[in-house]
Every structure is written in structure tokens, then in C-alpha cells.
Motif scaffolding. Sequence first.
Motif, PDB file in Angstrom:
ATOM      1  N   GLY A 193       0.823  -1.203   0.000  1.00 11.12           N
ATOM      2  CA  GLY A 193       0.000   0.000   0.000  1.00 11.12           C
ATOM      3  C   GLY A 193       0.858   1.255   0.000  1.00 11.12           C
ATOM      4  N   SER A 203      -5.676  -3.929   7.073  1.00 10.83           N
ATOM      5  CA  SER A 203      -7.099  -3.591   7.204  1.00 10.83           C
ATOM      6  C   SER A 203      -7.298  -2.342   8.064  1.00 10.83           C
ATOM      7  N   GLU A 214      -6.356   0.612   5.927  1.00  6.97           N
ATOM      8  CA  GLU A 214      -7.430   0.844   4.943  1.00  6.97           C
ATOM      9  C   GLU A 214      -8.615   1.531   5.599  1.00  6.97           C
ATOM     10  N   THR A 257      -3.498   3.604  -0.115  1.00  9.31           N
ATOM     11  CA  THR A 257      -4.083   3.164  -1.376  1.00  9.31           C
ATOM     12  C   THR A 257      -3.359   1.880  -1.779  1.00  9.31           C
TER      13      THR A 257
END
Length: 336
Positions: free
Chosen positions: A115, A193, A196, A202
Motif C-alpha cells: 500500500g 485492514s 485501509e 491506497t
Amino acid sequence: MFMKTIAAAALAVLAATGAQAQAPEKPDLVLGVGGKPLLYYLPLTIAERKGYFKEEGLNVTINDFGGGAKSLQALIGGSVDVVAGAYEHTIRMQAKNQDIRAVIELGRFPGIVLGVKKDKAGEIKTIADLKGKKIGVTAPGSSTNFFVNYLIAKAGGNPKDAAYIGVGGGMSAVAAMEKGEIDAISNLDPVISKLETDGEITILADSRTEQGTREIFGGSNPAAVVYIKGDFIEKNPATVQHVVNAFYKALKWLATASPDDIAATVPQEYWLGNKDLYMRAVKASKDTYSVTGIIPPEGMKSANDMLKQFDPELASANIDLAKTFTDKFVKAAATQ
């Protein structure tokens, strides 16, 4: 030749079955792992919390290191007997003439996610844009590091053109991203998670599903395994069998457990302060766990091909993949 091969396989299973009936030669074991709260290593926590090690006559002390590379070092150095770690380490050690063998597969997909910090998404749109950036990994030389190395090499870049920073696999990793200490992160659930949910990242690459893994690697790619030195396996077959039995029970329990069952079993600190978030992370990673405990040949080849992409030593090494995993203990465990 065919009959000899069948006979040899049958003898191997019989030997492992015989070991299953024996008491462990070394009931007191030290097990190394790099980031125990990560869902990558959930089968270990389940085996511990459900009492499967005790059922198998084992007294297991778990040493949790900052990353998989450190638990491998502990095995080589002799301070741990067994490691729950990435399968790739068995391949890399064979290239160094170290006999390290996996004895059960815990994860069939890596579950690793790359990410990018949300406010950097405009300048880091592709893997190639990671050149010169700071990338957080659980520890340098660990599977999270291998993952991003592979992605960069696959995109035509040089993994050495990025900086890799060890951030661990818990709140320290979350904090590193939130404070802007890193530009991107290669890590696992529940860390991913949480990032996010908090709107911090992203996603550029996601191997938590079969589809995502195949898009990245072109096929299956084994993740966490239990690996042990070859001489320990030869000297302590009954001990190894009982270790595999405990992990096999954990995999079978996970196959039918709900996210709520899992959240209720693990220590609450694994939730990272949010039980609902943890259960979402479990749901996102549920498919990553091995169904059979056996690494398929195509998975071994995929892992080896991945390493060859960015590791010059592996690119020229003659690796006998059959020597990186022995399935006889899993097959015996399945007969319980």
C-alpha cells in the motif's frame, strides 16, 4: 520403477505413522516466529490457544521476533528448534548449503499487501514509482521485503533503488505510516485492514485472495510454513510428527471457524483496539490458509521463480525443490 516409487512413498508414510504413535523425543521446544499477531501466523496462535501443542505432549515456548529473517537467524544459530516462517527461506538456505525443510504448509497465498500512503498516491501510481522511496516492511530480509522486491523487479526496476525500513507487524507499523516515516508499506492483516479503514493507504498489490495471488505471481504461491533443520528432523521424527499434528488440527479448526470464533480465541491485543476491524481482516484473509497442509509442486516453482527475479544468488543456483518440503508428516497427521 513405478512400483519402487509407490513402495518408497508407502514406507515413508508408515514411518511417519509410527512416529505419530511414539512420545516426542524432545517435548520441550522453542519455536521462533516473526510477528505472531499477524494473520499470516494465525494457525500458530490457534494451535497455542486451543491447546493442541499440549494435546500432542509438547511444551512449546514461543519467541516472537521483529520479522521472519530474525527467526531464521535464531534457527541457524540454535536458539530455537522450530520456526513458523515463510517458505522462501527454505529455498534461500538450500542455495547456501543449509538443509532447512518445511514440514507443513500453513498459508497457500502470501496475504501480503503493498500500500502507498494516501497523500503520496498522486506521485506513486505504479510499482515503478517506488524508486527512491521509503518502504516499510516487517523486517529487512523477510517475506514482506521479498514481496516488494519481486514486484519492483517484475516491473523492470531495481529493488536496491528503494529503502527498506523495518516497522514490525503491529501498531508500530501503523504508527510508521500515520507519522509519515514511510512512503509505502508491505505488510499483512490486521495492519493493512486498519490502515485501509483509517483511510491511510491506497492499495497497489494484494495477495490475500487466489485471484490477486495469480495476478501477481501467475499461480499459487506458498506463504507461511513450519520449517526445521534437516538433522533435527532425522533425530526427532516423533517430535516433528507431534508438531505437525498440532498445526494440522489448527488448520482444520480454521477451515470451519467464523471470524467471531477466531476473534474470541486470539488475545484481545491482536484486535489493534477494534474487534470489528479484526473480524473484517480475518474475513479478508480467510482464503489464504492451507486446506491440505501440503505445498503443491507448482507452488514451490512459483516461489523459486519469484526469488530468481531479484536475487542473483538464486538466479544461478541449482535448487532441488523436492528437498525444501517433506509431506510425510502431514499425510500421517491426516490419518488421525
